[in-house]
Design a protein around this motif. Sequence first.
Motif, PDB file in Angstrom:
ATOM      1  N   SER A   1      25.968  36.581  76.972  1.00 31.62           N
ATOM      2  CA  SER A   1      27.149  37.470  76.819  1.00 31.62           C
ATOM      3  C   SER A   1      27.154  38.438  75.438  1.00 31.62           C
ATOM      4  CB  SER A   1      28.368  37.189  77.120  1.00 31.62           C
ATOM      5  OG  SER A   1      28.915  36.103  76.215  1.00 31.62           O
TER       6      SER A   1
ATOM      7  N   LEU B   1      31.529  37.870  78.463  1.00 31.18           N
ATOM      8  CA  LEU B   1      30.991  39.171  78.014  1.00 31.18           C
ATOM      9  C   LEU B   1      32.229  40.247  78.082  1.00 31.18           C
ATOM     10  CD1 LEU B   1      28.959  41.402  77.687  1.00 31.18           C
ATOM     11  CD2 LEU B   1      28.545  41.344  80.236  1.00 31.18           C
TER      12      LEU B   1
ATOM     13  N   ALA C   1      29.322  33.486  82.201  1.00 29.02           N
ATOM     14  CA  ALA C   1      28.698  34.415  81.112  1.00 29.02           C
ATOM     15  C   ALA C   1      29.475  35.954  81.437  1.00 29.02           C
ATOM     16  CB  ALA C   1      27.389  34.832  81.265  1.00 29.02           C
ATOM     17  N   ALA C   2      29.772  36.407  82.322  1.00 30.94           N
ATOM     18  CA  ALA C   2      30.670  37.449  82.534  1.00 30.94           C
ATOM     19  C   ALA C   2      31.863  37.423  82.043  1.00 30.94           C
ATOM     20  CB  ALA C   2      30.698  37.661  84.253  1.00 30.94           C
TER      21      ALA C   2
ATOM     22  N   ALA D   1      30.074  43.979  83.977  1.00 30.72           N
ATOM     23  CA  ALA D   1      29.409  42.572  83.490  1.00 30.72           C
ATOM     24  C   ALA D   1      28.662  42.010  84.349  1.00 30.72           C
ATOM     25  CB  ALA D   1      30.770  41.886  83.359  1.00 30.72           C
TER      26      ALA D   1
ATOM     27  N   LEU E   1      24.567  41.091  84.173  1.00 31.45           N
ATOM     28  CA  LEU E   1      23.935  39.862  83.894  1.00 31.45           C
ATOM     29  C   LEU E   1      22.946  39.183  84.914  1.00 31.45           C
ATOM     30  CD1 LEU E   1      27.314  38.288  82.636  1.00 31.45           C
ATOM     31  CD2 LEU E   1      25.362  38.405  81.261  1.00 31.45           C
TER      32      LEU E   1
END
Length: 538
Positions: free
Chosen positions: A296, A382, A378-379, A357, A361
Amino acid sequence: MTDSNPQQSPDAASSGSEARDREVVPKGGGLMRSGLIVSTMTMLSRVLGLARDVVIAALFGAGQGADAFFVAFKVPNFLRRLFAEGAFNQAFVPVLSEYATQRTRAEVRELLDAVAGSLAAVLLLLTALAMLAAPWLVWLFAPGFGRDPAKLALTADMLRLTFPYLLLISLTAFAGSVLNTWNRFAVPAFTPVLLNLSLIGSALLLTPMMSEPALALAWGVVIAGAAQLLFQVPFLARLGLLPRPWPSFAHEGVRRILRLMAPALFGVSVSQVNLLLDTVLASLLAAGSVSWLYYSDRLVELPLGVFGIAIGTVILPALSKRHAEQSGDHFARMLDWAIRAVLLLGMPAALALAVLAEPLLITLFHYGAMTDQDIAMAAMSLRAYAFGLVAFMLIKVLAPGFFARQDTRTPVKVGIIAMVANMVFNLLLIWPLAHAGLALATSLSAFLNAGLLGHLLRKQGVLHFQPGWGRYAVQLLGGCAVMGLGLAWLAPDWQAWLDWPLWRRVGWLAGLVVAGAGAYFAWLAAFGVRLRHFRMTG
């Protein structure tokens, strides 16, 4: 009748000789043009960086090898940003600009020789000590790895390979600072491309040869450091500024740089300290947390590098020259211009990262070992980092307002406040939000940092906001609203992206980016924003 070819007087001859001997720095050109050059090169580097991360994600995912490499690379990379591109750059460029403006060419060459030799001597000693103490450094920077002896040993082995990168890239940063001072921005901006090419090549070619596949990435870092340094040597030589390194800590310029560096370590690099604290705490969370933050952060680094760091890069030597010339009005207009420039691109970039996001990804990283769960995690981080993107950019352009005036003490005070705040935010947010809480804490502390820097610049009478800010704010906010609503309406549900082939993901993402950018700039154009409004000479 006057002599049409009079003999030159001794005083005039002496004056002419001194003028020829004096170092002449090219006059500053358009800051927007220089910024676009750096942005273009940085964009190339960042795109290749994303390609690098795509390769790493596909080969290593978010597993043990990836976690080990990210920590082993983050330690010297953190020190690079802290020392080479942080404290050293902010202390060296103003002193070099003063020498180049007010001293002779011989004095400038003497300064370069002394700085290069002293820097290399310190870094050689630091590198040797770090390689010997690698396991303890891993304990320090990723204490959670101590629960897994194999992971700890692998990370230590990688750190021994990657740490010499600090020596090589710091000398590269020294060369880049010289080139930037002489308005040669393209070469230093292009140099990071070599890092990404080296890592991609090493991942694809060396991985099958390694007993531990992730070690190929560590070798790629060392190769990249040497390539980046050697690449800049011919350009320094062409300017007649290639140093003959010789340590001289007693040199007046070196002493001044060291005095400026000490507090600067806590100044512009506070955001890097905060990111490192995220890594330390993330190593204590669920497996994969370090990698989720890394992926991210890499996406946030793209607009930060292309817009924020690019403007900060070109404005520091320009501000340093204006300060040396005691041109206060021009100095203030430059700062105002820099703030407007980063907001123009930073605000829509932050909004786009938040809205898109998961699609971003998935398109970049959802291959091979990267799972659906990794994307979702990870979103979260981010979006938290995207919230602070504008603040990260503002720090990059506000801190030079102090460093160009050789004031490193004020940013250190602000940096300490922001770092303490980040620790408090971390402790408050890590439990309810896990790794995303760490990212959000970094963003909140960045806003505090940027706000205090701006307030103090105004209080010192250095920053004067130019007329038209009210209208400009309405223009930017309206454009962001139109873009954000359009992206949210057009983008399919992110779950659908998981099953799409690569070509469809790329096509949709490209279409959304073009549509969002088109809507934003169409709004700005309709409400009177023109490119000529951002022209500024250095």
